[in-house]
Enzyme design. Structure first.
Site, PDB file in Angstrom:
ATOM      1  N   HIS A  43       0.825  -1.214   0.000  1.00  0.00           N
ATOM      2  CA  HIS A  43       0.000   0.000   0.000  1.00  0.00           C
ATOM      3  C   HIS A  43       0.855   1.258   0.000  1.00  0.00           C
ATOM      4  CE1 HIS A  43      -4.023   1.793   0.625  1.00  0.00           C
ATOM      5  NE2 HIS A  43      -3.359   2.766   1.215  1.00  0.00           N
ATOM      6  N   ASP A  45       0.246   5.521  -1.064  1.00  0.00           N
ATOM      7  CA  ASP A  45      -0.748   6.522  -1.450  1.00  0.00           C
ATOM      8  C   ASP A  45      -0.180   7.666  -2.282  1.00  0.00           C
ATOM      9  OD1 ASP A  45      -3.524   6.076  -0.398  1.00  0.00           O
ATOM     10  OD2 ASP A  45      -2.404   5.688   1.443  1.00  0.00           O
ATOM     11  N   GLU A 146      -8.902   1.429  -2.560  1.00  0.00           N
ATOM     12  CA  GLU A 146      -9.013   1.473  -1.098  1.00  0.00           C
ATOM     13  C   GLU A 146     -10.378   2.001  -0.677  1.00  0.00           C
ATOM     14  OE1 GLU A 146      -6.491   2.904   2.830  1.00  0.00           O
ATOM     15  OE2 GLU A 146      -6.303   4.048   0.971  1.00  0.00           O
ATOM     16  N   HIS A 173     -13.293   1.694   3.807  1.00  0.00           N
ATOM     17  CA  HIS A 173     -12.250   2.587   4.320  1.00  0.00           C
ATOM     18  C   HIS A 173     -12.675   2.940   5.739  1.00  0.00           C
ATOM     19  CE1 HIS A 173      -9.660   6.233   4.723  1.00  0.00           C
ATOM     20  NE2 HIS A 173      -8.807   5.325   4.294  1.00  0.00           N
ATOM     21  N   HIS A 219      -9.036  -2.138   7.397  1.00  0.00           N
ATOM     22  CA  HIS A 219     -10.129  -1.167   7.565  1.00  0.00           C
ATOM     23  C   HIS A 219     -11.492  -1.775   7.878  1.00  0.00           C
ATOM     24  CE1 HIS A 219      -8.286   2.773   6.624  1.00  0.00           C
ATOM     25  NE2 HIS A 219      -7.507   2.107   5.796  1.00  0.00           N
ATOM     26  N   HIS A 240      -2.325  -3.190   4.634  1.00  0.00           N
ATOM     27  CA  HIS A 240      -1.547  -2.270   5.482  1.00  0.00           C
ATOM     28  C   HIS A 240      -2.139  -2.246   6.897  1.00  0.00           C
ATOM     29  CE1 HIS A 240      -4.768   0.050   3.690  1.00  0.00           C
ATOM     30  NE2 HIS A 240      -4.510   1.135   4.382  1.00  0.00           N
ATOM     31  N   ASP A 309       2.300   2.022   3.847  1.00  0.00           N
ATOM     32  CA  ASP A 309       1.343   3.128   3.908  1.00  0.00           C
ATOM     33  C   ASP A 309       2.025   4.478   3.699  1.00  0.00           C
ATOM     34  OD1 ASP A 309      -1.179   4.175   3.998  1.00  0.00           O
ATOM     35  OD2 ASP A 309      -1.564   3.724   6.105  1.00  0.00           O
TER      36      ASP A 309
END
Length: 419
Positions: A43, A45, A146, A173, A219, A240, A309
């Site tokens: 993961h 971003d 995600e 999420h 999540h 993650h 992450d």
């Protein structure tokens, strides 16, 4: 007295020199292993940072020199990043609004990133693609969406995103969807809407198995974790998340779930965010290694991976400040006694095993038809959603009933006339 001081100083220098030499040896070994097996991170971003900072105007960005992110091309090379699941993330605020459009734009920017830097990135959708990219000394670039809100409760949208290259979906999420509860439910700050998954949520799991899309349980609530682990034909991932017993944050994975992940052949990719590592604002590299050690102790080294992450968090441990620092964590695992095979598993072999099994299940289900039964309209009805399709189905259904009643009436009339 002077002699003792001199000997003490010499001893300290010798110990210090040995420590430096050992550290260098571990790093040398770490880099060697990373040259043999791709480091696969679950993961990152960076695509969201491209949205936030540049509105996805990639022509205005140079990833070679970008300094406002945890990730750039130089850091990727220093970190020996073999494969990356880039996150196609959009916030929960887009749910019931423009989540699908926003997500498609994030998928698009990942594709364009690979096209703009073809000597660095290779767009990838399979386990074999990862191996091929690694052999060509490029970073295999995969897509993970995600948050289930990104598909707007549509199996057709899920399939479309798969065709665009998406290879995992994080079921939620930080908001409930119309078919699954998110991790905040376990904190008590939000109510459960589905007691885990709704019936449509269970349909989605089956369809993801059929497609060959990785199911990501980062999540979600513990109840969702257990439901999916019990019903999925394919192994799952936590892209993650870290170990709950080390840091009791509801985003982390409890020991009983770790055991189920092992039983079903999945993987937990350790998150580096300080709040999930130490449950505080500060952390060190060694604290992250503690999570690796704990997961290995409880459920085996075969379920551990890396899920940094980066560019999705605001606080990172000392020693893991950006993507370039990951080899130091690999060296720390070696220092703690991890075998070469265990380290290779954590680097990438564990995730490759999971992907291959997911692909195998997909192939076994190849003759099964796509699920085209939609979520009940009452579950998604809102002012931003039309009812096209539902009303037509209802009209056909009503017409069928009317035809049936008319047929029965005619049969009754014919019978009455004959007799």
């Amino acid at each position: 007295m002077l002699t003792k001081v001199i000997w003490g100083s010499c001893l300290a220098l010798w110990i210090g020199s040995c420590s430096v030499t050992l550290a260098q040896d571990y790093m040398t070994k770490a880099l060697q292993l990373m040259s043999e097996v791709p480091l696969i991170d679950g993961h990152n971003d960076l695509p969201w940072q491209l949205r936030k900072q540049f509105n996805n105007e990639l022509n205005k960005v140079d990833l070679n020199t970008l300094t406002t992110t945890h990730t750039n091309i130089q850091k990727i090379k220093e970190g020996r990043l073999g494969a990356q699941f880039w996150s196609a993330y959009v916030p929960c605020e887009t749910q019931y609004k423009d989540a699908v459009r926003q997500t498609l734009e994030q998928i698009d920017v990942i594709h364009r990133m690979c096209q703009k830097y073809p000597t660095t990135f290779r767009f990838s959708t399979s386990s074999q693609d990862i191996i091929d990219a690694f052999r060509s000394k490029r970073t295999a670039s995969l897509i993970g969406v995600e948050g289930g809100h990104s598909i707007d409760s549509s199996l057709g949208t899920l399939r479309t995103m798969y065709h665009l290259g998406v290879r995992y979906l994080t079921l939620t999420h930080s908001c409930n969807t119309p078919w699954a509860d998110n991790w905040l439910v376990d904190t008590g700050s939000e109510p459960s809407q589905h007691h885990g998954l709704s019936s449509f949520g269970k349909q989605l799991i089956v369809e993801m198995n059929r497609l060959g899309m990785l199911i990501d349980l980062a999540h979600v609530t513990v109840e969702v974790m257990n439901q999916v682990l019990n019903m999925s034909k394919a192994p799952v991932i936590f892209s993650h998340s870290s170990a709950y017993s080390i840091c009791p944050h509801k985003r982390n994975v409890p020991d009983d779930v770790l055991l189920k992940v092992n039983e079903t052949g999945g993987i937990v990719m350790v998150n580096f965010y300080n709040d999930y590592v130490t449950c505080s604002k500060t952390a060190k590299l060694s604290d992250v290694a503690d999570h690796f050690d704990h997961i290995k102790k409880v459920a085996g080294a075969r379920i551990v991976g890396f899920g940094g992450d980066y560019d999705g968090v605001t606080r990172l441990p000392e020693g893991l400040e950006d993507v370039s620092k990951v080899p130091s964590l690999v060296a720390e695992l070696l220092r703690r006694g991890w075998t070469d095979e265990e380290v290779k598993g954590a680097l990438g072999n564990n995730l490759l095993r999971v992907m291959r099994e997911v692909e195998k299940i997909r192939d076994h289900m190849a003759n099964e038809k796509p699920d085209d039964v939609p979520i009940p309209y009452d579950d998604v009805k809102n002012q931003c959603r039309t009812s096209f399709g539902y009303s037509n189905t209802g009209a056909v259904h009503s017409l069928s009933i009317a035809a049936l009643l008319l047929t029965l009436a005619l049969q009754h009339l014919i019978t009455f006339t004959l007799y």
